[in-house]
Scaffold this motif. Structure first.
Motif, PDB file in Angstrom:
ATOM      1  N   ILE A   1      33.599  43.046  43.867  1.00  0.00           N
ATOM      2  CA  ILE A   1      33.758  43.964  42.742  1.00  0.00           C
ATOM      3  C   ILE A   1      32.495  44.805  42.592  1.00  0.00           C
ATOM      4  O   ILE A   1      32.571  46.013  42.349  1.00  0.00           O
ATOM      5  N   ALA A   2      31.325  44.207  42.760  1.00  0.00           N
ATOM      6  CA  ALA A   2      30.075  44.957  42.677  1.00  0.00           C
ATOM      7  C   ALA A   2      29.986  46.015  43.777  1.00  0.00           C
ATOM      8  O   ALA A   2      29.375  47.067  43.584  1.00  0.00           O
ATOM      9  N   ARG A   3      30.632  45.758  44.926  1.00  0.00           N
ATOM     10  CA  ARG A   3      30.630  46.742  46.019  1.00  0.00           C
ATOM     11  C   ARG A   3      31.672  47.837  45.793  1.00  0.00           C
ATOM     12  O   ARG A   3      31.433  49.005  46.041  1.00  0.00           O
ATOM     13  N   ILE A   4      32.843  47.433  45.311  1.00  0.00           N
ATOM     14  CA  ILE A   4      33.928  48.396  45.081  1.00  0.00           C
ATOM     15  C   ILE A   4      33.616  49.286  43.882  1.00  0.00           C
ATOM     16  O   ILE A   4      33.887  50.487  43.904  1.00  0.00           O
ATOM     17  N   LEU A   5      33.050  48.672  42.838  1.00  0.00           N
ATOM     18  CA  LEU A   5      32.722  49.384  41.591  1.00  0.00           C
ATOM     19  C   LEU A   5      31.225  49.208  41.325  1.00  0.00           C
ATOM     20  O   LEU A   5      30.812  48.340  40.548  1.00  0.00           O
ATOM     21  N   PRO A   6      30.377  50.021  41.965  1.00  0.00           N
ATOM     22  CA  PRO A   6      28.930  49.823  41.872  1.00  0.00           C
ATOM     23  C   PRO A   6      28.385  49.754  40.445  1.00  0.00           C
ATOM     24  O   PRO A   6      27.416  49.049  40.191  1.00  0.00           O
ATOM     25  N   GLY A   7      28.986  50.420  39.510  1.00  0.00           N
ATOM     26  CA  GLY A   7      28.517  50.376  38.131  1.00  0.00           C
ATOM     27  C   GLY A   7      28.721  49.028  37.471  1.00  0.00           C
ATOM     28  O   GLY A   7      28.205  48.781  36.381  1.00  0.00           O
ATOM     29  N   SER A   8      29.465  48.138  38.115  1.00  0.00           N
ATOM     30  CA  SER A   8      29.747  46.827  37.533  1.00  0.00           C
ATOM     31  C   SER A   8      28.808  45.742  38.047  1.00  0.00           C
ATOM     32  O   SER A   8      28.971  44.580  37.689  1.00  0.00           O
ATOM     33  N   ALA A   9      27.824  46.119  38.858  1.00  0.00           N
ATOM     34  CA  ALA A   9      26.893  45.122  39.395  1.00  0.00           C
ATOM     35  C   ALA A   9      26.248  44.363  38.246  1.00  0.00           C
ATOM     36  O   ALA A   9      25.834  44.950  37.252  1.00  0.00           O
ATOM     37  N   GLY A  10      26.212  43.057  38.361  1.00  0.00           N
ATOM     38  CA  GLY A  10      25.632  42.220  37.325  1.00  0.00           C
ATOM     39  C   GLY A  10      26.622  41.815  36.248  1.00  0.00           C
ATOM     40  O   GLY A  10      26.249  41.148  35.282  1.00  0.00           O
ATOM     41  N   ALA A  11      27.883  42.200  36.391  1.00  0.00           N
ATOM     42  CA  ALA A  11      28.908  41.826  35.409  1.00  0.00           C
ATOM     43  C   ALA A  11      29.095  40.310  35.420  1.00  0.00           C
ATOM     44  O   ALA A  11      28.903  39.658  36.449  1.00  0.00           O
ATOM     45  N   SER A  12      29.479  39.754  34.288  1.00  0.00           N
ATOM     46  CA  SER A  12      29.750  38.317  34.219  1.00  0.00           C
ATOM     47  C   SER A  12      30.935  37.978  35.120  1.00  0.00           C
ATOM     48  O   SER A  12      31.703  38.867  35.523  1.00  0.00           O
ATOM     49  N   ALA A  13      31.095  36.703  35.413  1.00  0.00           N
ATOM     50  CA  ALA A  13      32.210  36.269  36.261  1.00  0.00           C
ATOM     51  C   ALA A  13      33.550  36.638  35.627  1.00  0.00           C
ATOM     52  O   ALA A  13      34.473  37.066  36.330  1.00  0.00           O
ATOM     53  N   ASP A  14      33.656  36.495  34.304  1.00  0.00           N
ATOM     54  CA  ASP A  14      34.908  36.845  33.620  1.00  0.00           C
ATOM     55  C   ASP A  14      35.178  38.343  33.694  1.00  0.00           C
ATOM     56  O   ASP A  14      36.315  38.773  33.905  1.00  0.00           O
ATOM     57  N   ALA A  15      34.139  39.156  33.527  1.00  0.00           N
ATOM     58  CA  ALA A  15      34.306  40.607  33.617  1.00  0.00           C
ATOM     59  C   ALA A  15      34.695  41.008  35.040  1.00  0.00           C
ATOM     60  O   ALA A  15      35.559  41.862  35.239  1.00  0.00           O
ATOM     61  N   ALA A  16      34.080  40.369  36.038  1.00  0.00           N
ATOM     62  CA  ALA A  16      34.425  40.657  37.434  1.00  0.00           C
ATOM     63  C   ALA A  16      35.878  40.278  37.712  1.00  0.00           C
ATOM     64  O   ALA A  16      36.592  41.003  38.412  1.00  0.00           O
ATOM     65  N   ASP A  17      36.333  39.164  37.152  1.00  0.00           N
ATOM     66  CA  ASP A  17      37.733  38.760  37.314  1.00  0.00           C
ATOM     67  C   ASP A  17      38.668  39.796  36.699  1.00  0.00           C
ATOM     68  O   ASP A  17      39.695  40.147  37.283  1.00  0.00           O
ATOM     69  N   ALA A  18      38.327  40.288  35.505  1.00  0.00           N
ATOM     70  CA  ALA A  18      39.159  41.297  34.843  1.00  0.00           C
ATOM     71  C   ALA A  18      39.187  42.582  35.664  1.00  0.00           C
ATOM     72  O   ALA A  18      40.249  43.199  35.835  1.00  0.00           O
ATOM     73  N   LEU A  19      38.052  42.979  36.192  1.00  0.00           N
ATOM     74  CA  LEU A  19      38.007  44.178  37.029  1.00  0.00           C
ATOM     75  C   LEU A  19      38.795  43.971  38.324  1.00  0.00           C
ATOM     76  O   LEU A  19      39.432  44.898  38.825  1.00  0.00           O
ATOM     77  N   ALA A  20      38.787  42.754  38.843  1.00  0.00           N
ATOM     78  CA  ALA A  20      39.560  42.441  40.047  1.00  0.00           C
ATOM     79  C   ALA A  20      41.056  42.610  39.786  1.00  0.00           C
ATOM     80  O   ALA A  20      41.787  43.116  40.642  1.00  0.00           O
ATOM     81  N   VAL A  21      41.516  42.208  38.610  1.00  0.00           N
ATOM     82  CA  VAL A  21      42.924  42.400  38.253  1.00  0.00           C
ATOM     83  C   VAL A  21      43.238  43.895  38.209  1.00  0.00           C
ATOM     84  O   VAL A  21      44.275  44.339  38.707  1.00  0.00           O
ATOM     85  N   ALA A  22      42.322  44.680  37.651  1.00  0.00           N
ATOM     86  CA  ALA A  22      42.526  46.130  37.586  1.00  0.00           C
ATOM     87  C   ALA A  22      42.577  46.736  38.983  1.00  0.00           C
ATOM     88  O   ALA A  22      43.421  47.602  39.271  1.00  0.00           O
ATOM     89  N   VAL A  23      41.711  46.292  39.871  1.00  0.00           N
ATOM     90  CA  VAL A  23      41.710  46.794  41.249  1.00  0.00           C
ATOM     91  C   VAL A  23      43.002  46.397  41.962  1.00  0.00           C
ATOM     92  O   VAL A  23      43.626  47.215  42.651  1.00  0.00           O
ATOM     93  N   ALA A  24      43.439  45.158  41.785  1.00  0.00           N
ATOM     94  CA  ALA A  24      44.696  44.703  42.398  1.00  0.00           C
ATOM     95  C   ALA A  24      45.865  45.534  41.878  1.00  0.00           C
ATOM     96  O   ALA A  24      46.764  45.909  42.638  1.00  0.00           O
TER      97      ALA A  24
END
Length: 103
Positions: A68-91
């Motif tokens: 997620i940090a690679r796909i969405l560079p602005g999200s680097a350092g996001a919490s695990a829960d935030a990364a999971d939510a962003l992963a759902v959005a990417v999927a």
């Protein structure tokens, strides 16, 4: 923000009854908010979300956060829960794009 649609990860059965009940309450709220706004809600299995982002449905949380940090560079350092939510959005974005291309 004025989204056009929403996406949520499907839940899996938990053996702890109290945790399962709390998760059910949170899930109901997460589904109710977009429904009240008239938004369609898509649901994705956790394995599909992981496969969409990492390439394998057996990925762990660290792998999802890394991608997620690679796909969405602005999200680097996001919490695990935030990364999971962003992963759902990417999927969801991947699924919608595949659907449009198929049409």
């Amino acid at each position: 923000w004025s989204p056009d649609e929403a996406a949520i990860e499907e839940t899996f059965m938990n053996t702890n009854a109290a945790s399962a009940l709390k998760l059910g309450h949170a899930r109901a709220a997460a589904l109710l908010a977009p429904a009240k706004a008239g938004l369609p809600v898509a649901e994705y299995a956790a394995r599909l979300v992981k496969k969409s982002v990492v390439g394998t449905g057996a990925a762990d949380k660290d792998q999802v956060a890394f991608m997620i940090a690679r796909i969405l560079p602005g999200s680097a350092g996001a919490s695990a829960d935030a990364a999971d939510a962003l992963a759902v959005a990417v999927a969801h974005a991947h699924a919608r794009t595949r659907g449009r291309l198929a049409a």
